[in-house]
Enzyme design. Structure first.
Site, PDB file in Angstrom:
ATOM      1  N   LYS A   1      33.104 -20.474  -1.448  1.00 62.63           N
ATOM      2  CA  LYS A   1      34.353 -20.960  -0.839  1.00 62.63           C
ATOM      3  C   LYS A   1      35.247 -21.557  -1.905  1.00 62.63           C
ATOM      4  O   LYS A   1      34.810 -21.953  -2.997  1.00 62.63           O
ATOM      5  CB  LYS A   1      34.069 -21.975   0.265  1.00 62.63           C
ATOM      6  CG  LYS A   1      33.316 -23.236  -0.177  1.00 62.63           C
ATOM      7  CD  LYS A   1      34.154 -24.322  -0.817  1.00 62.63           C
ATOM      8  CE  LYS A   1      33.349 -25.559  -1.179  1.00 62.63           C
ATOM      9  NZ  LYS A   1      34.082 -26.539  -2.019  1.00 62.63           N
TER      10      LYS A   1
ATOM     11  N   PRO B   1      28.231 -19.532  -9.442  1.00 65.62           N
ATOM     12  CA  PRO B   1      27.862 -20.555 -10.432  1.00 65.62           C
ATOM     13  C   PRO B   1      27.479 -21.876  -9.763  1.00 65.62           C
ATOM     14  O   PRO B   1      28.051 -22.256  -8.735  1.00 65.62           O
ATOM     15  CB  PRO B   1      29.140 -20.710 -11.263  1.00 65.62           C
ATOM     16  CG  PRO B   1      29.872 -19.429 -11.086  1.00 65.62           C
ATOM     17  CD  PRO B   1      29.579 -18.980  -9.689  1.00 65.62           C
ATOM     18  N   VAL B   2      26.508 -22.567 -10.352  1.00 67.36           N
ATOM     19  CA  VAL B   2      26.041 -23.838  -9.796  1.00 67.36           C
ATOM     20  C   VAL B   2      26.877 -24.994 -10.351  1.00 67.36           C
ATOM     21  O   VAL B   2      27.550 -24.854 -11.377  1.00 67.36           O
ATOM     22  CB  VAL B   2      24.541 -24.070 -10.109  1.00 67.36           C
ATOM     23  CG1 VAL B   2      23.694 -22.967  -9.503  1.00 67.36           C
ATOM     24  CG2 VAL B   2      24.302 -24.141 -11.614  1.00 67.36           C
TER      25      VAL B   2
ATOM     26  N   ALA C   1      29.645 -26.261  -9.463  1.00 69.48           N
ATOM     27  CA  ALA C   1      30.992 -25.765  -9.726  1.00 69.48           C
ATOM     28  C   ALA C   1      31.985 -26.066  -8.612  1.00 69.48           C
ATOM     29  O   ALA C   1      33.171 -25.794  -8.746  1.00 69.48           O
ATOM     30  CB  ALA C   1      30.947 -24.247  -9.962  1.00 69.48           C
ATOM     31  N   GLY C   2      31.527 -26.599  -7.470  1.00 72.31           N
ATOM     32  CA  GLY C   2      32.435 -26.830  -6.350  1.00 72.31           C
ATOM     33  C   GLY C   2      32.678 -25.598  -5.515  1.00 72.31           C
ATOM     34  O   GLY C   2      33.599 -25.564  -4.691  1.00 72.31           O
ATOM     35  N   LEU C   3      31.839 -24.568  -5.683  1.00 73.64           N
ATOM     36  CA  LEU C   3      31.976 -23.311  -4.947  1.00 73.64           C
ATOM     37  C   LEU C   3      31.016 -23.217  -3.762  1.00 73.64           C
ATOM     38  O   LEU C   3      30.993 -22.210  -3.051  1.00 73.64           O
ATOM     39  CB  LEU C   3      31.756 -22.123  -5.892  1.00 73.64           C
ATOM     40  CG  LEU C   3      32.820 -21.976  -6.984  1.00 73.64           C
ATOM     41  CD1 LEU C   3      32.341 -21.010  -8.073  1.00 73.64           C
ATOM     42  CD2 LEU C   3      34.137 -21.474  -6.393  1.00 73.64           C
TER      43      LEU C   3
ATOM     44  N   GLY D   1      27.695 -22.961  -3.583  1.00 71.36           N
ATOM     45  CA  GLY D   1      26.606 -21.995  -3.635  1.00 71.36           C
ATOM     46  C   GLY D   1      25.362 -22.459  -2.898  1.00 71.36           C
ATOM     47  O   GLY D   1      24.740 -21.689  -2.161  1.00 71.36           O
ATOM     48  N   GLY D   2      24.983 -23.724  -3.059  1.00 71.61           N
ATOM     49  CA  GLY D   2      23.817 -24.244  -2.360  1.00 71.61           C
ATOM     50  C   GLY D   2      24.036 -24.323  -0.867  1.00 71.61           C
ATOM     51  O   GLY D   2      23.143 -24.001  -0.072  1.00 71.61           O
ATOM     52  N   SER D   3      25.229 -24.723  -0.453  1.00 69.45           N
ATOM     53  CA  SER D   3      25.531 -24.866   0.974  1.00 69.45           C
ATOM     54  C   SER D   3      25.543 -23.518   1.688  1.00 69.45           C
ATOM     55  O   SER D   3      25.029 -23.388   2.796  1.00 69.45           O
ATOM     56  CB  SER D   3      26.881 -25.560   1.155  1.00 69.45           C
ATOM     57  OG  SER D   3      26.838 -26.884   0.678  1.00 69.45           O
TER      58      SER D   3
ATOM     59  N   ASP E   1      29.270 -29.084   3.591  1.00 64.71           N
ATOM     60  CA  ASP E   1      29.890 -27.754   3.626  1.00 64.71           C
ATOM     61  C   ASP E   1      29.084 -26.723   4.403  1.00 64.71           C
ATOM     62  O   ASP E   1      29.585 -25.623   4.663  1.00 64.71           O
ATOM     63  CB  ASP E   1      30.084 -27.228   2.195  1.00 64.71           C
ATOM     64  CG  ASP E   1      31.100 -28.031   1.408  1.00 64.71           C
ATOM     65  OD1 ASP E   1      31.951 -28.693   2.026  1.00 64.71           O
ATOM     66  OD2 ASP E   1      31.042 -27.996   0.163  1.00 64.71           O
TER      67      ASP E   1
END
Length: 296
Positions: free
Chosen positions: A17, A106-107, A109-111, A113-115, A148
């Site tokens: 996101k 990418p980890v 990073a505010g994207l 990925g984990g969520s 998120d």
């Protein structure tokens, strides 16, 4: 979020996101912050494969280029494992799973990925284990896992999210947008950024940005991109400032940081422009950059 059958397993593409707008409105009693943010799902995604196991064990294998990616935790520190075990505990099932995760997002990073991977686990394992959970149950579990996660469980292309991010208000109009997304060499801790951030004294609303983007008035919308965490992140990590400067030297309509960083993005007029800029950034020494689109 795309879930498809893969033999006896389920395969999921879990999107990243971008936060096109993020305002910190206040500090909450539960330790989180009150937010208003415009989130959009994008074409960049991780892939997960869920295979049922005859025991209650939850096994996660993370894959990167050239084999298993050991930089991503595979135990209870990983949100995917926590999501699977939370679903087990909530449903009372004794069924287990092996989960293969191919990381592209990418980890740190505010994207998200984990969520998004955690949301994939909730949705896919609910189907694989034939639990038949109600949507509201899954959203409640998502809120326990992180701010998120609910956005991805809800599965909408774009939403204004409030509360600590778990209150989802889908954007009814289509936002068909092209971006270049880039990440510097280092990341940032979300907790650290929020710990040092300032609450907005004159808060803005995301709704005017939504209307301009939906109307295709990109030049006007560009003036409303906003992330009140960006100043704090830039102070904690100079690479954020450097990356924004690099983006602004390219023909982007607007640039901003996403989430708590360190990834930043530029709004582009076309997909072709986004691809050119991504290539130019990598050639200029940016470690990672990619052209992406919103998911509609």
């Amino acid at each position: 979020m795309l879930i498809r059958q893969d033999g006896l397993a389920l395969r999921v593409d879990a999107p990243a996101k971008l936060n096109l707008f993020l305002e910190v409105l206040g500090r909450r009693g539960d330790g989180f912050h009150e937010l208003e943010t415009l989130m959009v799902a994008i074409s960049l995604h991780d892939t997960l494969r869920f295979t049922e196991e005859p025991t209650p064990a939850i096994r996660l294998r993370c894959h990167g280029r050239g084999g298993v990616d050991t930089s991503v935790p595979s135990g209870d520190d990983n949100l995917v494992v926590r999501a699977a075990k939370l679903l087990q505990a909530h449903s009372g099932t004794s069924r287990g799973a092996t989960i293969d995760l191919w990381k592209r997002i990418p980890v740190s990073a505010g994207l998200a990925g984990g969520s998004t991977d955690a949301a994939a686990a909730l949705l896919a394992l609910d189907r694989l284990w034939e639990l038949g959970m109600a949507s509201q149950e899954l959203l409640s579990l998502a809120a326990e896992l992180g701010s998120d996660v609910a956005f991805f469980v809800r599965g909408v292309p774009a939403a204004i999210c409030r509360g600590r991010g778990e209150e989802i208000h889908p954007v009814e109009r289509s936002l068909e947008l092209s971006f270049v997304v880039a990440r510097p060499a280092s990341g940032l801790s979300t907790a650290e950024v929020y710990r040092h951030c300032q609450v907005s004294s004159d808060p803005r609303s995301a709704q005017p940005l939504v209307e301009l983007l939906a109307d295709g008035r990109l030049a006007d919308a560009a003036r409303l991109f906003h992330n009140s965490l960006q100043q704090t992140a830039s102070r904690l990590n100079r690479e954020v400032t450097d990356l924004i400067t690099r983006l602004d030297r390219q023909p982007v309509l607007a640039s901003a940081m996403t989430g708590s960083g360190t990834a930043c993005f530029g709004l582009c007029a076309t997909d072709r422009s986004a691809r050119r800029i991504a290539g130019a950034l990598v050639e200029g020494g940016v470690p990672w950059a990619s052209a992406v689109r919103t998911r509609v």
